[in-house]
Design an enzyme around this catalytic site. Structure first.
Site, PDB file in Angstrom:
ATOM      1  N   ASN A  83       4.623   2.470  -9.297  1.00  0.00           N
ATOM      2  CA  ASN A  83       4.412   3.544  -8.326  1.00  0.00           C
ATOM      3  C   ASN A  83       3.879   3.008  -6.998  1.00  0.00           C
ATOM      4  O   ASN A  83       3.241   1.957  -6.949  1.00  0.00           O
ATOM      5  CB  ASN A  83       3.388   4.564  -8.869  1.00  0.00           C
ATOM      6  CG  ASN A  83       3.883   5.282 -10.093  1.00  0.00           C
ATOM      7  OD1 ASN A  83       5.044   5.642 -10.167  1.00  0.00           O
ATOM      8  ND2 ASN A  83       3.000   5.495 -11.061  1.00  0.00           N
ATOM      9  N   HIS A  84       4.138   3.752  -5.951  1.00  0.00           N
ATOM     10  CA  HIS A  84       3.436   3.568  -4.676  1.00  0.00           C
ATOM     11  C   HIS A  84       2.644   4.847  -4.466  1.00  0.00           C
ATOM     12  O   HIS A  84       3.190   5.945  -4.547  1.00  0.00           O
ATOM     13  CB  HIS A  84       4.427   3.362  -3.525  1.00  0.00           C
ATOM     14  CG  HIS A  84       5.163   2.064  -3.593  1.00  0.00           C
ATOM     15  ND1 HIS A  84       5.616   1.416  -2.477  1.00  0.00           N
ATOM     16  CD2 HIS A  84       5.524   1.282  -4.644  1.00  0.00           C
ATOM     17  CE1 HIS A  84       6.234   0.299  -2.817  1.00  0.00           C
ATOM     18  NE2 HIS A  84       6.196   0.207  -4.134  1.00  0.00           N
ATOM     19  N   THR A  85       1.353   4.703  -4.239  1.00  0.00           N
ATOM     20  CA  THR A  85       0.493   5.876  -4.205  1.00  0.00           C
ATOM     21  C   THR A  85       0.946   6.903  -3.165  1.00  0.00           C
ATOM     22  O   THR A  85       1.365   6.552  -2.056  1.00  0.00           O
ATOM     23  CB  THR A  85      -0.968   5.483  -3.924  1.00  0.00           C
ATOM     24  OG1 THR A  85      -1.767   6.663  -3.937  1.00  0.00           O
ATOM     25  CG2 THR A  85      -1.121   4.769  -2.589  1.00  0.00           C
TER      26      THR A  85
END
Length: 211
Positions: A83-85
């Site tokens: 994931n990328h926040t």
């Protein structure tokens, strides 16, 4: 009757199917007895490398798979570090490149959002090239269709297909599902299962409830 010696390949002439737990060394991957993985493209012994993705030790998230589950070729389990926040104003994962940006190494896990472990129940069938995302729990007896992308929990004995995966029906009536979850045949001894395989396959539920 004794329990057979633990082996890697369930079938002597088949090197594409393995008892998965016998190749797992990562303490954050837990696999139950008799769960199988088949791979006709890559060496199935490379399951951790090829199928468990973005599973970095720093995150301590886990893949937990129950007993007697069947995982088809190419099924993937994608963990939190993929994931990328979404809480940042930027999608760029600055904390991963802490050296470049003079950030603390301890901030690495701020680069992604955390959804939790992936938990797969007992007697689950995961189809060809299906993808299961971080934080998902798949209940006992469920079926995940080929190339489905599972982003939400799947109930016991539920069949899900599609992108994103959605339930199409339950395998059995609610009454039968409740009985199966009560029996938990996958927790029986080797000998008890072996002596009752015909009744399990034939669906003789009333008989199984009595033994």
């Amino acid at each position: 009757m004794t329990i057979p010696e633990v082996k890697l390949y369930p079938r002597s002439m088949d090197k594409e199917t393995i008892y998965l737990r016998n190749v797992i060394t990562n303490p954050n991957i837990i696999v139950g007895e008799y769960t199988i993985y088949n791979d006709f493209i890559n060496d199935p012994r490379q399951f951790k490398k090829n199928n468990v993705l973005y599973h970095y030790p720093i995150n301590n998230d886990r893949l937990i798979i129950g007993k007697f589950s069947s995982i088809a070729c190419g099924a993937k389990f994608i963990f939190n570090s993929a994931n990328h926040t979404l809480s940042s104003l930027a999608t760029y994962p600055f904390p991963i490149f802490y050296e470049e940006w003079d950030l603390a190494i301890s901030a690495i896990t701020n680069a992604w959002d955390h959804h939790g472990d992936i938990v797969i129940g007992n007697d689950v069938w995961i189809g060809y090239e299906a993808i299961t995302m971080a934080g998902v729990t798949i209940g006992d007896g469920a079926i995940v269709g080929s190339r489905a992308v599972v982003t939400k929990d799947v109930g016991a004995y539920e069949i899900v297909v599609g992108v994103p995966a959605k339930p199409i029906r339950k395998r059995f009536s609610n009454e039968t599902i409740s009985a199966l979850l009560e029996i938990k045949w996958w927790n029986w001894s080797f000998n008890k299962i072996k002596n009752n395989i015909k009744d399990i396959q034939a669906g003789n539920l009333e008989y199984l409830k009595k033994i």
